[in-house]
Design a protein around this motif. Sequence first.
Motif: not given
Length: 323
Positions: A41, A99, A108, A145, A172, A224, A241, A243, A269-272
């Motif tokens: 990111t 979140d 953020e 995360v 991750i 991703g 998880t 992107v 999906g999940t993030v943050n």
Amino acid sequence: MRALIVDLARPGSLALSELPDPVPGPGDLLVEGLAVGICGTDREIVRGEFGVGERLVIGHESLGRVISGPGFDPGTLVAGVVRRPDPVPCVACARGEFDMCRNGRYTERGITGVDGYASTLWTVPASYAVAVGSETGVLVEPASVVVKAWERLDRLALFPFESVLVTGAGPIGLLAALVGVQRGLDVHVFDLAKDGVKPALVESLGATYHRELPDHPVVIEATGAPRLVARLLGRDLVCLTGVPSTEVVPVDLGQSNRDLVLRNGIVFGTVNANVRHYREAAAVLDRADDEWLSAMITRRVPLESYPEAFEQRPDDVKVVLEL
């Protein structure tokens, strides 16, 4: 103070600048910035591919030492939570689950709308700070995360499982494997690296490393990579998880749909993460071998050499910029 600044309207504008020292408000901690972790990111923001606003202090994976403020002794190592709720709360933010914001008007730190942690001083509300046990606490944000991913797996699993597949041996993926091992599960990790630090980290964790994709019903996907994601659709329980890129991949959606329906499958999906996830992430790291966590940090870059931290090198797992 010194801070890493990016102009979101100008790709490649990252620069080390002098800014006025922050002034803590009521309830804030004043923190000496020690390090930030660098992830995909951050690199996207620097390239002008992500982020909202104009000038931004980058950095969302934080580690600092408390100088002053309520609730923490001076000298305590802390990490700051990244996301803040919508000022006009949606139904999720109003319940404290910021979140899971439904309308997207959250902010953020270091990403969207609020300066981040890549500065030699920063402030944070004490309620958005989490104490960490050592300098490997710079891994708390990615670990949070992962903790959230496992929390959602627990809620959605329709059956007990004793084994899990993690795809990807980046930060991750490795932290997801760490949590699985701490839970006493039979953990398998798939990655393409033939040798080097990734297979060694997986094996020293007590998990099994694969270069061919195993057939496991429960998967935490951490790359991703669209082609890999396409191969995972239709398994019993898949947590995404990573992107993805914008690569177009042909997928037989009819067959994937059939597999999901007939297997009562779930893909999500999940993030943050929320504050509770950060606290549990700190506990996960405290239970882990600090030498193993340190081995995940494959490069430490001094602030004066900051452009090197944003380079992506073949042997990188986690790069940390030391402030």
